[in-house]
Design a protein around this motif. Structure first.
Motif, short mmCIF file in Angstrom:
data_model
loop_
_atom_site.label_atom_id
_atom_site.label_comp_id
_atom_site.label_asym_id
_atom_site.label_seq_id
_atom_site.Cartn_x
_atom_site.Cartn_y
_atom_site.Cartn_z
N ASN A 135 0.77 -1.35 -0.15
CA ASN A 135 0.15 0.05 -0.14
C ASN A 135 0.92 1.40 -0.20
O ASN A 135 0.59 2.42 -0.60
N GLN A 136 1.94 1.08 0.40
CA GLN A 136 2.79 2.41 0.89
C GLN A 136 3.57 2.63 -0.60
O GLN A 136 3.27 3.99 -1.76
N TYR A 190 -3.91 -5.55 3.87
CA TYR A 190 -5.57 -5.67 2.92
C TYR A 190 -6.19 -6.50 3.28
O TYR A 190 -5.31 -7.47 3.17
N SER A 235 0.62 -7.37 1.68
CA SER A 235 0.01 -6.42 2.15
C SER A 235 -1.18 -6.24 3.20
O SER A 235 -0.74 -7.41 3.66
N ASP A 264 -11.07 -4.70 1.29
CA ASP A 264 -10.70 -3.73 0.40
C ASP A 264 -11.16 -4.47 -0.92
O ASP A 264 -10.74 -3.87 -1.84
N VAL A 283 2.14 1.65 -3.55
CA VAL A 283 0.74 2.37 -4.18
C VAL A 283 0.47 4.22 -3.85
O VAL A 283 0.89 5.10 -4.85
N GLU A 284 1.36 4.71 -2.54
CA GLU A 284 0.93 6.07 -2.21
C GLU A 284 1.61 6.61 -2.96
O GLU A 284 1.47 7.94 -2.79
N GLY A 328 -4.34 0.19 -7.03
CA GLY A 328 -4.43 1.43 -6.49
C GLY A 328 -3.87 2.27 -7.06
O GLY A 328 -4.16 3.98 -7.04
N ILE A 375 -2.52 -6.17 -5.59
CA ILE A 375 -2.75 -5.08 -4.74
C ILE A 375 -2.44 -3.89 -6.03
O ILE A 375 -2.48 -2.73 -5.58
#
Ligand code: ATP
Ligand code: MG
Ligand code: ZN
Lengths: 342, 350
Positions: free
Chosen positions: B177-178, B233, B231, B237, B180-181, B291, B287
């Motif tokens: 997720n980071q 998630y 991840s 999610d 993606v961020e 995102g 994932i």
């Protein structure tokens, strides 16, 4: 650890090699110690060959003749790089040259332990083995800070911080061969300081002419963190005439630029251990590599880490050879049965 | 006597360390000293993800695939192998070599809409405590992907036209997720994640490229489960995922981007090594692709379970080559539909 006598030490030359980004050294069981700067240069063309008079040049000599040469610093940023075949070739030349410098007898077998920056080891271990195998009868590769630790007998509860040119490698020893978590590499080291210093000086003295090499020499001569009383003034040409420049503040800022990452990573690595071991490790921190020569660094680190209890930081005596000496000790201690012919 | 005890212990420690060095080096040259520790610790976490993904794929397969956008038949070997050795020897495959394959002159939508790609984000898979897959000689996916990613960055930088970013610079743990961020906050226009495959049951070398989408294929789901591990998630999610899939522009673009990467990777790798298999362009619920709002692909550029390939991956030149093929794939995608492209490229290259 004296098995080697059984197989007749006279026929074997043990060598420890430290393959570094900026300097490479060799220590051999016949007591030779040699080092070169890790530059390799090949004459650019026929005329250059005439000029320099040899098919391949090393270190300072290569640097001096750099206009006539294809120059390669094969381990820049700790990884065999650029030109690919060329840098693999260059690593080979460095090894060959170092082993020649160790002056083995013609009939002597060479058993080598090669220390390389921890990051290099990850993706280049086979390439390095390949480069060395032509010149040795048997060999092992290890990570550089580990070789330093072994050489200083810091086998347990210790932390070696090797501040080189391309990378700063940290390695915690706790009685076993260090696992991946016990080793960390950060990319701020000598080269980074050079870059910083270069840009600070360009900013402050836009009309003065300096190059990366000069800047590195300034650093190596005057490096410090925190405070020193002396002035730092150097001669730099302006419009062709030498002029004195005050560079004290810039040297300080450049050297201090590596501190935050260094302290953070050190703290982080120690924090992974039980408090009991943390105390032991903190009393056994050793700085190695050319960067350990920065004045005030040892004291700075010791102070910065004191926040959470007592702490003792020392510097290796001989940063130039602590890696190759450690590798040599590994080679000499290695039981005979572990040396496999290539 | 008091003096002797630590001495003895030290000898023992020393012995163990020397043996460790020896075994490490055996591993480097591919001889297995002892059985390495098994590779199934995060089993439960992974199981959870696997179920989530399976559920998702069932959910999604039902309604979403009715759209004609994705023909279920994937691009596979048959087409490419029709023109195997007509390729030039040295340079990467030219776009014209497979223009027909790509479906001809159609322009990327980004170009049709006049959008320009400025920032490219490269994502070296895994890192830090997440090693990804590991070959029998100890080569770790995370190290190879990082090195290839950096090489790719250097290559793309040379054009001076793009801002090239990388999700991680070092061997650090970075949750998906980071990543993606990072891609979002840096407003990347293109995203490519680099990974290595691992096929325990077959010792072959394969290349495949993914873009985000539901998949019904078991193997793909298992791979997604591997790549998604780590991840944070959860099932909830995935609900959002379904909503996001509606962004068809991104998907169509990602598919084209994936095709371009796959073609360049495969055709060029095949020239080096005839034993590489083309597993084509596929959809998978990764994932890391989800995102990101811009064209995004995940390339499995090589395969660590193949012994020869693992050895090759340890050479600088092979990793540089892979970076070169990725570079060609990215540029082909970016320049598709641009007439002057070929001329441009040959002058831009040494
Ligand atoms: N007195 C000094 N003060 C500060 N830096 C120094 C000094 N002497 C040498 N250095 C720097 O130390 C670095 C070289 O150290 P060392 O020989 O340990 O590196 P290396 O082993 O070649 O590099 P690496 O370990 O990254 O591969 C260079 O950047 C050099 O400029
Ligand atoms: Mg070093
Ligand atoms: Zn992966």
């Amino acid at each position: 650890m004296k098995q080697k006598e059984a197989q007749g030490e006279g026929n074997i030359l043990f060598v420890g090699i430290d393959l570094g980004t900026s300097r490479s050294s060799i220590s051999a069981s016949n007591n030779t110690r040699e080092w070169i700067e890790s530059y390799v240069g090949w004459p650019k063309d026929f005329i250059s060959l005439q000029v320099v008079g040899k098919p391949v040049l090393f270190g300072a000599e290569a640097l001096k003749n750099r206009l006539s040469l294809d120059l390669c610093r094969p381990l820049e940023h700790g990884v065999i790089k650029e030109g690919i075949e060329k840098s693999e070739e260059a690593v080979k030349e460095i090894i060959k040259h170092l082993i020649e410098l160790a002056k083995p007898q013609p009939e002597q077998k060479i058993y080598a332990v090669v220390g390389v920056p921890a990051d290099t080891l990850k993706v280049n271990k086979l390439a390095i083995r390949k480069a060395v195998s032509e010149f040795a009868h048997s060999l092992m590769v290890v990570s550089e800070p580990f070789a330093v630790a072994y050489g200083m007998n810091l086998l347990n509860n210790s932390l070696v911080i090797d501040i080189g040119a391309g990378t700063t490698d940290l390695c915690i020893m706790h009685g076993t061969i260090p696992s991946e978590e016990d080793q960390k590499t950060i990319l701020t080291a000598g080269d980074y300081i050079d870059e910083q210093l270069y840009s600070y000086l360009t900013e402050k003295y836009p009309n003065s002419k300096f190059n990366k090499n000069m800047v590195r020499q300034f650093k190596e001569q005057y490096s410090f963190v925190r405070e020193i009383s002396e002035d730092i003034r150097v001669e730099i040409p302006v419009d062709g005439k030498p002029v004195m420049h005050d560079i004290k503040n810039e040297v300080k800022r450049a050297c201090e630029s590596i501190l935050p990452a260094l302290v953070e990573t050190t703290t982080e690595m120690i924090a992974r251990f039980d408090p009991e071991f943390q105390v032991k490790i903190k009393n056994n921190i050793v700085l190695a590599g050319g960067g350990s020569l920065i004045r005030g660094l040892r004291e700075y680190l010791q102070n910065a880490l004191k926040e959470y209890g007592p702490c003792n930081v020392t510097c290796v005596e001989d940063p130039l050879f602590s890696g190759s000496n450690g590798a040599l000790k590994l080679a000499q201690d290695m039981p005979a049965k572990y040396w496999e012919p290539l | 006597m008091l003096f002797m005890i630590p001495k003895k212990r030290e000898l023992k420690v020393r012995k163990a360390i020397l043996r460790g060095v020896y075994e490490d080096n055996l591993r480097i040259i591919g001889k297995n000293p002892v059985i390495l520790a098994g590779r199934a610790p995060v089993f439960f976490k992974k199981m959870f993800l696997f179920f989530s993904i399976t559920l998702l794929s069932i959910l999604v397969n039902g309604n979403y695939l009715k759209l004609p956008l994705f023909p279920e038949k994937q691009t596979t070997a048959s087409l490419i192998t029709q023109r195997p050795s007509s390729l030039p020897a040295e340079k990467p495959v030219k776009p014209s070599d497979y223009a027909a394959f790509l479906g001809g002159k159609e322009m990327p939508l980004s170009r049709m809409f006049g959008l320009e790609v400025k920032t490219i984000m490269i994502d070296p898979g895994h890192g830090g405590s997440d090693s990804g897959t590991t070959g029998t000689m100890g080569t770790k996916e995370k190290d190879i992907t990082l090195d290839i990613a950096k090489k790719l960055r250097e290559r793309l930088r040379k054009y001076g036209r793009y801002n090239i970013l990388i999700t991680r610079e070092q061997d650090t743990t970075l949750p998906l997720n980071q990543r993606v961020e990072l891609a979002r906050s840096s407003r990347a226009d293109l995203f490519i994640s680099i990974h290595l495959n691992y096929l325990p049951s077959k010792p072959i070398n394969i290349i495949e490229t993914y873009y985000f989408g539901p998949s019904a294929d078991d193997k793909t789901l298992r791979l997604a489960e591997q790549e998604n591990a780590g991840s944070h998630y959860g099932l909830s999610d995935f609900k959002e995922i379904i909503g996001k899939i509606g962004e068809t522009l991104k998907l169509q673009e990602s598919k084209e981007f994936a095709a371009s990467i796959q073609k360049n990777l495969f055709l060029n790798s095949k020239k080096q090594n005839a034993n590489v298999y083309n597993f084509g362009v596929k959809r998978a619920p990764f994932i890391v692709l989800l995102g990101v709002d811009v064209p995004a692909v995940l390339a499995e550029v090589s395969c660590l379970s193949n012994r020869e390939e693992e050895i090759e991956l340890n050479t600088e030149s092979h990793r540089e080559n892979i970076a070169r093929y990725l570079e060609a794939g990215i540029l082909d995608y970016l320049n598709k539909g641009e007439v002057s492209y070929e001329a441009k490229r040959s002058s831009g290259r040494r």
